[in-house]
Design an enzyme around this catalytic site. Structure first.
Site, PDB file in Angstrom:
ATOM      1  N   GLU A  60       0.821  -1.079  -0.141  1.00 53.70           N
ATOM      2  CA  GLU A  60       0.059   0.044   0.056  1.00 53.70           C
ATOM      3  C   GLU A  60       0.754   1.405  -0.133  1.00 53.70           C
ATOM      4  O   GLU A  60       1.891   1.259   0.763  1.00 53.70           O
ATOM      5  CB  GLU A  60      -0.828   0.041   1.220  1.00 53.70           C
ATOM      6  CG  GLU A  60      -1.787   1.225   1.265  1.00 53.70           C
ATOM      7  CD  GLU A  60      -2.614   1.061   2.680  1.00 53.70           C
ATOM      8  OE1 GLU A  60      -3.808   1.843   2.742  1.00 53.70           O
ATOM      9  OE2 GLU A  60      -2.390   0.204   3.600  1.00 53.70           O
ATOM     10  N   LYS A  63      -9.370   2.015  -2.052  1.00 57.54           N
ATOM     11  CA  LYS A  63      -9.693   1.512  -0.814  1.00 57.54           C
ATOM     12  C   LYS A  63     -11.009   1.957  -0.532  1.00 57.54           C
ATOM     13  O   LYS A  63     -11.284   3.022  -0.278  1.00 57.54           O
ATOM     14  CB  LYS A  63      -8.619   1.896  -0.045  1.00 57.54           C
ATOM     15  CG  LYS A  63      -8.440   1.296   1.410  1.00 57.54           C
ATOM     16  CD  LYS A  63      -7.327   1.433   2.240  1.00 57.54           C
ATOM     17  CE  LYS A  63      -7.245   0.882   3.564  1.00 57.54           C
ATOM     18  NZ  LYS A  63      -5.908   1.354   4.440  1.00 57.54           N
ATOM     19  N   CYS A 102      -5.402  -3.417   2.645  1.00 59.75           N
ATOM     20  CA  CYS A 102      -5.127  -3.339   3.890  1.00 59.75           C
ATOM     21  C   CYS A 102      -6.304  -3.341   4.639  1.00 59.75           C
ATOM     22  O   CYS A 102      -6.824  -4.696   5.034  1.00 59.75           O
ATOM     23  CB  CYS A 102      -4.481  -2.108   4.141  1.00 59.75           C
ATOM     24  SG  CYS A 102      -3.640  -2.094   5.925  1.00 59.75           S
TER      25      CYS A 102
END
Length: 259
Positions: free
Chosen positions: A41, A109, A142
């Site tokens: 990330e 995300k 994540c």
């Protein structure tokens, strides 16, 4: 299909150096026979940029074009973690390139973590999947993987593999140690969890990147966050069907009464 994960960090604020490091990792992965290489990330830009605001990411699109060129030169797919400056606002993203260097998609995300991410980024609202090496690959980032519903949605959509660029910092190593393999097991898929190494202002990353199989088994495991390394594993996609032959969580779920 051989999957590679690069547990490392670029040089925040120096796109030239970061792209050069990425190109070397891409070449190394190709030499090792990988079909797909995943970066952490925010690898391209740096993850934690406390004062990041719109207009603060010059040169990123040009750098992404260079990553695509490196993918084409080495002939493998690449998933690159980066922040993006888009008209609708800043995005925490993963950009996917095919082995021909063409961009296959951008994932934004969806589950933003903590006050800084929520104040800085616009959350995504859509999945990203692509085909490579006979596999359907889904992308999460994540904190997304900590929501079983998001991984389950990828499995229900036919993903054989979910890749997860990550910036998991201390003291949250329990996610890497306990949760990630369960996500693979409960969906009977492969899962590649690619964390950062080193530190950024106020953060120490725990490493522990891993590749898990559909029985929840560990196929490859990186060390702790001070260690920069590449891990690789050969994914036997037929293992998914074998694992689901006796009992398929996805099939049996729809037959449960009361749901």
């Amino acid at each position: 299909m051989k999957l590679a994960l690069w547990q490392g960090a670029g040089t925040p604020g120096d796109l030239t150096a970061t792209v050069a490091a990425a190109a070397q990792a891409i070449d190394d992965a190709a030499q090792a026979g990988a079909a797909l290489l995943v970066f952490p990330e925010g690898f391209l830009t740096g993850y934690h940029i406390p004062d990041l605001a719109p207009g603060g990411l010059p040169g990123v699109e040009a750098a992404l074009s260079q990553v695509g060129a490196a993918a084409r030169a080495s002939g493998l797919g690449v998933v690159m973690g980066t922040h993006l400056d888009r008209p609708e606002g800043l995005r925490n993203a993963a950009v996917v390139f095919g082995p021909d260097g063409a961009e296959l998609g951008r994932y934004h995300k969806r589950a933003l973590f903590g006050g800084w991410e929520k104040a800085t980024f616009v959350p995504g609202d859509a999945p990203c999947r692509f085909r490579l090496g006979g596999a359907t690959v889904g992308v999460l980032i994540c904190y997304d993987v900590e929501f079983p519903e998001l991984v389950r949605a990828e499995a229900q959509a036919g993903a054989d593999l979910v890749v997860v660029p990550t910036a998991l910092m201390a003291p949250h190593d329990r996610v890497a140690r306990q949760m990630v393999a369960v996500r693979a097991l409960e969906n009977q898929i492969f899962l590649g969890y690619c964390n950062r190494a080193g530190t950024e202002p106020g953060m120490s990353f725990v490493g522990l990147s891993s590749i898990s199989g559909p029985r929840g088994q560990t196929l490859a495991q990186a060390g702790t966050g001070e260690e920069t390394e590449m891990i690789l594993a050969e994914l036997d996609l037929s293992e998914i069907a074998r694992e689901r032959a006796e009992a398929s969580y996805l099939d049996d779920l729809v037959e449960l009464p009361g749901l």
